[in-house]
Scaffold this motif. Structure first.
Motif, short mmCIF file in Angstrom:
data_model
loop_
_atom_site.label_atom_id
_atom_site.label_comp_id
_atom_site.label_asym_id
_atom_site.label_seq_id
_atom_site.Cartn_x
_atom_site.Cartn_y
_atom_site.Cartn_z
N SER A 302 0.80 -1.23 0.00
CA SER A 302 0.00 0.00 0.00
C SER A 302 0.83 1.27 0.00
CB SER A 302 -0.94 0.01 1.22
OG SER A 302 -1.80 -1.11 1.20
N ASN A 303 2.10 1.20 0.42
CA ASN A 303 2.92 2.41 0.49
C ASN A 303 4.38 2.04 0.35
OD1 ASN A 303 3.77 1.63 3.24
ND2 ASN A 303 1.65 2.16 3.76
N GLN A 304 5.22 3.07 0.30
CA GLN A 304 6.65 2.86 0.09
C GLN A 304 7.31 2.14 1.26
OE1 GLN A 304 8.79 6.49 -0.60
NE2 GLN A 304 10.69 5.46 -1.21
N GLU A 305 6.78 2.33 2.47
CA GLU A 305 7.37 1.68 3.63
C GLU A 305 7.25 0.16 3.56
OE1 GLU A 305 5.45 4.30 3.71
OE2 GLU A 305 6.89 5.81 4.41
N GLN A 306 6.30 -0.33 2.79
CA GLN A 306 6.10 -1.77 2.66
C GLN A 306 6.84 -2.37 1.46
OE1 GLN A 306 1.84 -2.16 2.44
NE2 GLN A 306 1.56 -1.99 4.66
N ALA A 307 7.65 -1.55 0.77
CA ALA A 307 8.36 -2.05 -0.41
C ALA A 307 9.33 -3.17 -0.05
CB ALA A 307 9.10 -0.91 -1.10
N GLY A 308 9.93 -3.09 1.15
CA GLY A 308 10.83 -4.16 1.57
C GLY A 308 10.11 -5.49 1.70
N MET A 309 8.85 -5.43 2.16
CA MET A 309 8.06 -6.66 2.27
C MET A 309 7.80 -7.25 0.89
SD MET A 309 4.36 -7.17 4.15
CE MET A 309 3.58 -5.96 3.07
N ALA A 310 7.65 -6.39 -0.11
CA ALA A 310 7.40 -6.87 -1.46
C ALA A 310 8.60 -7.61 -2.03
CB ALA A 310 7.02 -5.71 -2.37
N LEU A 311 9.79 -7.34 -1.53
CA LEU A 311 11.00 -7.98 -2.05
C LEU A 311 11.29 -9.33 -1.40
CD1 LEU A 311 13.51 -5.00 -2.38
CD2 LEU A 311 12.43 -6.28 -4.21
N GLN A 312 10.56 -9.68 -0.36
CA GLN A 312 10.87 -10.92 0.34
C GLN A 312 10.79 -12.16 -0.56
OE1 GLN A 312 8.40 -11.11 3.82
NE2 GLN A 312 9.48 -9.44 4.87
N PRO A 313 9.74 -12.35 -1.37
CA PRO A 313 9.75 -13.52 -2.27
C PRO A 313 10.92 -13.52 -3.24
CG PRO A 313 7.54 -12.57 -2.12
CD PRO A 313 8.47 -11.60 -1.48
N VAL A 314 11.30 -12.33 -3.71
CA VAL A 314 12.44 -12.22 -4.63
C VAL A 314 13.72 -12.68 -3.95
CG1 VAL A 314 13.78 -10.63 -6.06
CG2 VAL A 314 11.30 -10.33 -5.85
N LEU A 315 13.93 -12.23 -2.72
CA LEU A 315 15.15 -12.58 -2.00
C LEU A 315 15.18 -14.06 -1.65
CD1 LEU A 315 15.46 -9.50 0.39
CD2 LEU A 315 16.51 -9.86 -1.83
#
Length: 413
Positions: A302-315
């Protein structure tokens, strides 16, 4: 099409002017440059160990002529004179050779001097003793060379197919293994960086609530493909920059001793163009695949602060693929063979297995085709999911957000 290129150019210009992208480009080059400077400094400041030799004239002359970049030899007339040089720190070691080489020689090393490789001195003594023995036996130079000629041994790796032994490629090609792992590590850095770029692009727009305004003028799919195209151009520019630097280093290899010595240690004929092309193809496809995944996950936050959470599957996928590639040199089990054909994992596993001969050209080509077909299908699916997710705001996590988006997508059809 014009709007697509407009979005792509905006993403490209924004990131190519950023400090983070330039640090991504320059960090590997600076690391290679730092290693080169360190090697140059070590090679130019290294002083060979000094050994003073007390021996018969012929033996002393032979030692003096065998000096190299690691050990230099000087001759002293007596043991007392040699000890004087050792005491005054004019030498790092004293070698006393008896008149007959059948007796043991003595090597005295100074505690505060440079280390002297005793194995090197022993090999030199052994060679002199062999020559001395050959002269006593009346052997000619040709006979001595024939006596010292090593036995020939040819090695081949084999495998069994239908109970028949067939010759396989070598599984100990350390150079290809190192290159595969290095490219895998570089791929992990790239997927982290470019995944962060595209995830933050989408998360920032969602967090600022400007998506509603953007989507009134541009289709969601056009915006999605435009962002991917801009990031892909950035990736190709970076790869092109590295290729240009490598070409310049190759053209100037004779002018720099460090580059020349490094290239001389590599058996380029053992690498081959098929291996290089496979690595480059999987590298590009892998980065684009992970970038599409990051875009899909970025549309779920929902926001930029959650962008790290979006990268978890990638990592997570990147770590699994790289850890699997690390174990390729230890053997090829059913799990690694299966991973060679699974998208997101095959870009790291397949080149490593191809490099050590666990996959043939046909098998690695099949894996590459599977990755390309999956990339096309996954990109189409992600574009449709982006269209449904981009206006969905949820703080309940990626999977619940994806489930909610899927429910809204089905209800709108």
């Amino acid at each position: 099409m014009r709007k697509l290129w407009l979005i792509a150019s905006m993403v490209f210009r924004k990131n190519i002017r950023s400090f983070s992208w330039w640090s991504l480009v320059l960090t590997p080059l600076l690391a290679v440059g730092a290693i080169g400077v360190i090697q140059w400094y070590v090679s130019h400041t290294h002083e060979p160990a000094r050994v003073v030799v007390v021996a018969p004239r012929a033996v002393a002359s032979a030692f003096k002529a065998s000096a190299d970049g690691d050990i230099t030899y000087t001759v002293a007339a007596t043991k007392t004179a040699g000890q004087r040089q050792l005491r005054h720190e004019d030498a790092d070691a004293l070698l006393v050779v008896p008149r007959t080489l059948d007796h043991a020689a003595h090597l005295y090393s100074r505690d505060n001097g440079q280390s002297v490789d005793a194995a090197t001195v022993r090999r030199a003594l052994s060679g002199l003793k062999t020559m001395d023995t050959a002269q006593q036996l009346g052997l000619s130079a040709a006979q001595l060379a024939q006596l010292n000629a090593p036995a020939q041994l040819r090695t081949q790796s084999v495998s069994f197919k239908a109970r028949k032994m067939v010759v396989a490629r070598s599984k100990t090609d350390w150079l290809k293994v190192i290159l595969s792992l290095a490219v895998g590590a570089l791929m992990y850095v790239f997927l982290l960086s470019y995944g962060t770029i595209v995830a933050q692009e989408i998360a920032t727009e969602k967090g600022s609530r400007i998506e509603e305004s953007i989507l009134t003028a541009i289709k969601a799919s056009t915006q999605f493909y435009g962002k991917l195209l801009g990031v892909t151009v950035l990736l190709l520019v970076q790869i092109g920059a590295y290729a240009g630097v490598a070409a310049i280093a190759w053209l100037l290899r004779d002018r720099f001793a460090v580059v020349r010595q490094f290239l001389a240690t590599i058996d380029w004929s053992g690498i081959g163009w098929p291996f290089v092309l496979v690595m480059v193809a999987f590298f590009v496809i892998g980065i684009i695949s992970y970038t599409v995944l990051a875009a899909l996950c970025g549309s779920l936050v929902s926001n930029q602060e959650q962008a790290g959470m979006a990268l978890q599957p990638v990592l997570y996928l990147g770590v699994i693929g790289y850890m699997a590639a690390l174990n390729v040199s230890s053997g090829s089990g059913p799990i690694l063979r299966t991973m060679s054909y699974i998208p997101f994992l095959s870009p790291m596993v397949a080149p490593a297995r191809f490099g050590v001969g666990q996959m043939g050209l046909g098998m690695v080509t099949l894996s590459l085709i599977i990755s390309v077909v999956f990339l096309v299908a996954f990109t189409w699916f992600s574009a449709r999911a982006y269209r449904d997710n981009v206006l969905v705001y949820s703080d309940s996590g990626l999977f619940k957000a994806l489930k909610k988006s899927w429910t809204l997508s089905r209800s709108s059809r």
